[in-house]
Motif scaffolding. Structure first.
Motif, PDB file in Angstrom:
ATOM      1  N   GLY A  90     -75.284 -34.740 -24.935  1.00  0.00           N
ATOM      2  CA  GLY A  90     -74.389 -34.422 -25.023  1.00  0.00           C
ATOM      3  C   GLY A  90     -73.910 -35.774 -23.317  1.00  0.00           C
ATOM      4  O   GLY A  90     -73.429 -36.542 -22.620  1.00  0.00           O
ATOM      5  N   LEU A  91     -75.732 -35.102 -22.768  1.00  0.00           N
ATOM      6  CA  LEU A  91     -76.007 -35.785 -21.020  1.00  0.00           C
ATOM      7  C   LEU A  91     -76.163 -37.258 -21.233  1.00  0.00           C
ATOM      8  O   LEU A  91     -75.824 -38.263 -20.905  1.00  0.00           O
ATOM      9  N   PHE A  92     -77.356 -37.361 -22.578  1.00  0.00           N
ATOM     10  CA  PHE A  92     -78.115 -38.900 -22.618  1.00  0.00           C
ATOM     11  C   PHE A  92     -76.798 -39.407 -23.155  1.00  0.00           C
ATOM     12  O   PHE A  92     -76.530 -41.057 -22.452  1.00  0.00           O
ATOM     13  N   VAL A  93     -75.984 -39.134 -23.857  1.00  0.00           N
ATOM     14  CA  VAL A  93     -75.121 -40.487 -25.000  1.00  0.00           C
ATOM     15  C   VAL A  93     -74.121 -40.783 -23.352  1.00  0.00           C
ATOM     16  O   VAL A  93     -73.690 -41.769 -23.391  1.00  0.00           O
ATOM     17  N   ALA A  94     -73.696 -39.358 -23.078  1.00  0.00           N
ATOM     18  CA  ALA A  94     -73.110 -40.337 -21.674  1.00  0.00           C
ATOM     19  C   ALA A  94     -73.378 -40.957 -20.560  1.00  0.00           C
ATOM     20  O   ALA A  94     -72.836 -42.210 -20.398  1.00  0.00           O
ATOM     21  N   ARG A  95     -74.679 -41.078 -20.379  1.00  0.00           N
ATOM     22  CA  ARG A  95     -75.437 -41.884 -19.563  1.00  0.00           C
ATOM     23  C   ARG A  95     -75.264 -43.011 -20.282  1.00  0.00           C
ATOM     24  O   ARG A  95     -75.451 -44.282 -19.453  1.00  0.00           O
ATOM     25  N   ALA A  96     -75.802 -42.907 -21.651  1.00  0.00           N
ATOM     26  CA  ALA A  96     -75.908 -44.344 -21.696  1.00  0.00           C
ATOM     27  C   ALA A  96     -74.737 -45.024 -21.971  1.00  0.00           C
ATOM     28  O   ALA A  96     -74.288 -46.054 -21.963  1.00  0.00           O
ATOM     29  N   ALA A  97     -73.584 -44.163 -22.343  1.00  0.00           N
ATOM     30  CA  ALA A  97     -71.990 -45.150 -22.138  1.00  0.00           C
ATOM     31  C   ALA A  97     -71.542 -45.950 -20.614  1.00  0.00           C
ATOM     32  O   ALA A  97     -71.246 -46.772 -20.465  1.00  0.00           O
ATOM     33  N   GLU A  98     -72.737 -44.993 -19.721  1.00  0.00           N
ATOM     34  CA  GLU A  98     -72.417 -45.360 -18.236  1.00  0.00           C
ATOM     35  C   GLU A  98     -72.782 -46.366 -18.079  1.00  0.00           C
ATOM     36  O   GLU A  98     -73.116 -47.529 -17.485  1.00  0.00           O
ATOM     37  N   GLY A  99     -73.997 -46.996 -18.978  1.00  0.00           N
ATOM     38  CA  GLY A  99     -75.177 -47.720 -18.935  1.00  0.00           C
ATOM     39  C   GLY A  99     -74.433 -49.505 -19.604  1.00  0.00           C
ATOM     40  O   GLY A  99     -75.351 -50.316 -19.495  1.00  0.00           O
ATOM     41  N   LEU A 100     -72.614 -49.354 -20.242  1.00  0.00           N
ATOM     42  CA  LEU A 100     -72.495 -49.950 -21.091  1.00  0.00           C
ATOM     43  C   LEU A 100     -71.865 -51.270 -20.141  1.00  0.00           C
ATOM     44  O   LEU A 100     -70.911 -50.091 -19.473  1.00  0.00           O
ATOM     45  N   ARG A 101     -71.645 -52.578 -19.992  1.00  0.00           N
ATOM     46  CA  ARG A 101     -71.312 -53.157 -19.383  1.00  0.00           C
ATOM     47  C   ARG A 101     -69.830 -54.241 -20.551  1.00  0.00           C
ATOM     48  O   ARG A 101     -69.459 -53.527 -20.153  1.00  0.00           O
ATOM     49  N   ASP A 102     -70.410 -53.622 -21.613  1.00  0.00           N
ATOM     50  CA  ASP A 102     -69.443 -54.163 -22.690  1.00  0.00           C
ATOM     51  C   ASP A 102     -68.829 -53.231 -23.160  1.00  0.00           C
ATOM     52  O   ASP A 102     -68.850 -52.337 -24.417  1.00  0.00           O
ATOM     53  N   ARG A 103     -67.370 -53.161 -22.824  1.00  0.00           N
ATOM     54  CA  ARG A 103     -66.987 -51.490 -23.159  1.00  0.00           C
ATOM     55  C   ARG A 103     -66.024 -51.859 -24.561  1.00  0.00           C
ATOM     56  O   ARG A 103     -65.796 -50.841 -25.153  1.00  0.00           O
ATOM     57  N   ASP A 104     -65.758 -52.715 -25.246  1.00  0.00           N
ATOM     58  CA  ASP A 104     -64.812 -53.384 -26.455  1.00  0.00           C
ATOM     59  C   ASP A 104     -65.456 -53.348 -27.315  1.00  0.00           C
ATOM     60  O   ASP A 104     -65.232 -52.374 -28.294  1.00  0.00           O
ATOM     61  N   GLN A 105     -66.843 -54.270 -26.855  1.00  0.00           N
ATOM     62  CA  GLN A 105     -68.341 -54.714 -28.903  1.00  0.00           C
ATOM     63  C   GLN A 105     -69.425 -53.466 -27.807  1.00  0.00           C
ATOM     64  O   GLN A 105     -69.749 -53.285 -29.138  1.00  0.00           O
ATOM     65  N   GLY A 106     -68.932 -52.905 -27.194  1.00  0.00           N
ATOM     66  CA  GLY A 106     -70.958 -52.726 -26.813  1.00  0.00           C
ATOM     67  C   GLY A 106     -71.171 -51.100 -28.257  1.00  0.00           C
ATOM     68  O   GLY A 106     -70.041 -50.354 -28.228  1.00  0.00           O
ATOM     69  N   ARG A 107     -72.034 -50.273 -28.224  1.00  0.00           N
ATOM     70  CA  ARG A 107     -72.623 -48.772 -28.859  1.00  0.00           C
ATOM     71  C   ARG A 107     -73.702 -48.831 -28.815  1.00  0.00           C
ATOM     72  O   ARG A 107     -74.796 -49.225 -27.637  1.00  0.00           O
ATOM     73  N   ILE A 108     -73.340 -47.773 -29.129  1.00  0.00           N
ATOM     74  CA  ILE A 108     -75.170 -46.638 -28.207  1.00  0.00           C
ATOM     75  C   ILE A 108     -75.374 -46.119 -29.447  1.00  0.00           C
ATOM     76  O   ILE A 108     -74.924 -45.523 -30.307  1.00  0.00           O
ATOM     77  N   LEU A 109     -76.852 -46.533 -30.214  1.00  0.00           N
ATOM     78  CA  LEU A 109     -77.733 -45.614 -30.822  1.00  0.00           C
ATOM     79  C   LEU A 109     -78.165 -43.869 -30.387  1.00  0.00           C
ATOM     80  O   LEU A 109     -78.779 -44.320 -29.292  1.00  0.00           O
ATOM     81  N   LEU A 110     -78.291 -42.867 -31.306  1.00  0.00           N
ATOM     82  CA  LEU A 110     -78.977 -42.420 -31.156  1.00  0.00           C
ATOM     83  C   LEU A 110     -79.978 -41.429 -32.293  1.00  0.00           C
ATOM     84  O   LEU A 110     -79.261 -41.481 -32.992  1.00  0.00           O
ATOM     85  N   ALA A 111     -81.091 -40.998 -31.857  1.00  0.00           N
ATOM     86  CA  ALA A 111     -81.512 -40.153 -32.773  1.00  0.00           C
ATOM     87  C   ALA A 111     -81.153 -38.695 -32.679  1.00  0.00           C
ATOM     88  O   ALA A 111     -81.230 -38.369 -31.563  1.00  0.00           O
ATOM     89  N   TYR A 112     -80.851 -38.904 -33.404  1.00  0.00           N
ATOM     90  CA  TYR A 112     -80.904 -36.684 -33.321  1.00  0.00           C
ATOM     91  C   TYR A 112     -80.818 -35.805 -34.353  1.00  0.00           C
ATOM     92  O   TYR A 112     -80.800 -36.377 -35.462  1.00  0.00           O
ATOM     93  N   GLY A 113     -81.813 -35.153 -34.722  1.00  0.00           N
ATOM     94  CA  GLY A 113     -82.166 -33.738 -36.177  1.00  0.00           C
ATOM     95  C   GLY A 113     -81.928 -33.137 -35.730  1.00  0.00           C
ATOM     96  O   GLY A 113     -82.037 -31.992 -34.743  1.00  0.00           O
ATOM     97  N   ALA A 114     -81.395 -32.382 -37.122  1.00  0.00           N
ATOM     98  CA  ALA A 114     -81.823 -30.462 -36.883  1.00  0.00           C
ATOM     99  C   ALA A 114     -82.195 -30.036 -38.623  1.00  0.00           C
ATOM    100  O   ALA A 114     -82.222 -30.585 -38.997  1.00  0.00           O
ATOM    101  N   SER A 115     -82.516 -28.944 -38.153  1.00  0.00           N
ATOM    102  CA  SER A 115     -83.006 -28.665 -39.591  1.00  0.00           C
ATOM    103  C   SER A 115     -81.988 -28.534 -40.573  1.00  0.00           C
ATOM    104  O   SER A 115     -81.060 -28.064 -40.352  1.00  0.00           O
ATOM    105  N   GLU A 116     -82.639 -28.614 -42.177  1.00  0.00           N
ATOM    106  CA  GLU A 116     -81.858 -28.392 -43.367  1.00  0.00           C
ATOM    107  C   GLU A 116     -81.065 -27.081 -42.885  1.00  0.00           C
ATOM    108  O   GLU A 116     -80.249 -26.059 -43.813  1.00  0.00           O
TER     109      GLU A 116
END
Length: 390
Positions: A216-242
């Motif tokens: 949640g924190l890293f993605v929130a900071r990634a969002a704060e780093g965007l200048r293009d609020r309409d077309q910007g994207r965030i790519l997130l690597a996340y994994g959990a065990s099956e």
């Protein structure tokens, strides 16, 4: 439990087990770590599978004997998680170069949940960016970059600007030394992005600590780093065990709390040297902000906790109660004129207070003679900046 019972227990998710069996029957010798990573299956599940198979051993490597292999070769190749596999042969030299850079990079710090991605993964991330988005003139911000994704992006897409915000000074120095034009910023994301990195990027990519708080924190900071609020994207690597779908649900709930649209999930796209508890793999999310994302981000970072990692003094499990802060008995005698950081509410309630992130980001309006600053466990790297701000 027999092999058939294992397959039956796995149900529709049994494809990963059949894939592991097919690999063991293909004549090659396999280590446990290699099987975990290749199949993106947790270590515990692979260990349970190996106990039920006829195996021959060569040191720590195993395989199904050739005279029995025909009974187990189930042929379950799949490529749904890798939309850029057709490009990899072209970039073999880049994979080799990234592999050398990863091998020479500063060793990961377990207290920061560092687990190195494979060179193949890092290059595929860069390729996916170019296949999905128009990169000429674009700006890409890596929110944390122990994996060296920024270097792969610059090698493959020199027409894009790339910057990295990371807490590890060693990584930033290493990135600078490669002279590939990657901009670097020191940042403890619990305290905020550097002002020059805010609103800078068109795309952000992050591989955060795999706790709901960390994601949640890293993605929130990634969002704060965007200048293009309409077309910007965030790519997130996340994994959990099956084996732990509830943990993944908590993380996805943290993303939902930020009002982010999940445009795509590429399952098991990322592979790692380590992290066998989650199959040495992680999905790749493509997230798009909505108009409701920005107030949600502001609300989250106002309430964020410092415990975001899975281990060490900054881990969620070892987070201490605020009343356990050391040295409280001596604060009144110290007679501060200002409290900075996260102090108990009933301590010197009439004194003015300011957040640690605010204290570090801009000068305080008044000029108190004495300031008491609460620095949570694990924020030792911020101490020189705390002193400079003071």
């Amino acid at each position: 439990m027999t092999i058939d019972e294992l397959f039956a227990q796995a149900g529709v998710d049994g494809r990963r087990l059949r894939r592991a069996v097919a690999l063991l029957a293909d004549g090659r010798w396999w280590s446990l770590a290699d099987l975990v990573r290749e199949t993106a299956t947790s270590r515990r599940t692979i260990e349970a599978l190996l106990r039920e198979l006829p195996l021959e051993h060569r040191g720590e490597r195993v395989r199904i004997p050739a005279d029995q292999a025909k009974h187990y070769n189930t042929g379950t190749e799949s490529n749904i998680s890798d939309p850029v596999s057709h490009l990899m042969d072209i970039y073999g030299d880049t994979v080799a170069r990234i592999g050398e850079l990863i091998a020479k990079a500063p060793r990961g710090r377990h207290t920061l949940d560092h687990v190195a991605a494979t060179a193949d993964t890092v290059v595929r991330r860069a390729l996916l960016l170019g296949e999905r988005f128009w990169l000429p003139g674009a700006r890409v911000l890596c929110v944390g970059d122990h994996d060296l994704t920024s270097l792969a992006v610059r090698m493959i897409h020199p027409e894009a600007e790339v910057a990295v915000a990371d807490i590890d000074e060693r990584i930033l120095e290493y990135l600078d030394a490669q002279e590939l034009g990657v901009r670097t910023f020191w940042a403890d994301l619990r305290l905020g992005l550097p002002p020059s990195a805010r609103g800078w990027a068109d795309l952000a990519i992050t591989d955060p600590p795999y706790t709901p708080e960390g994601v949640g924190l890293f993605v929130a900071r990634a969002a704060e780093g965007l200048r293009d609020r309409d077309q910007g994207r965030i790519l997130l690597a996340y994994g959990a065990s099956e084996r732990t779908p509830m943990l993944a649900l908590k993380v996805q709930s943290a993303l939902s709390d930020l009002n982010l649209l999940t445009e795509a999930i590429f399952p098991d796209f990322n592979r790692y040297h380590g992290a066998e508890a989650i199959g040495s793999a992680a999905d790749l999310y493509v997230l798009r902000p909505t108009t409701k994302t920005w107030p949600s981000v502001a609300s989250r970072v106002d309430k964020l906790a410092t415990a975001i990692y899975t281990q060490g003094p900054q881990s969620v499990e070892s987070a201490r109660a605020k009343e356990d802060l050391p040295g409280l008995a001596g604060i009144e005698a110290f007679a501060p004129g200002l409290l900075v950081g996260d102090w108990p509410r009933d301590l010197l309630p009439k004194l003015p207070r300011v957040r640690l992130s605010t204290w570090l980001a801009k000068p305080y309006a008044a000029d108190p003679d004495r300031v008491a600053i609460a620095v949570p466990p694990g924020l030792e790297a911020a101490l020189p900046r705390v002193l400079l701000a003071s």
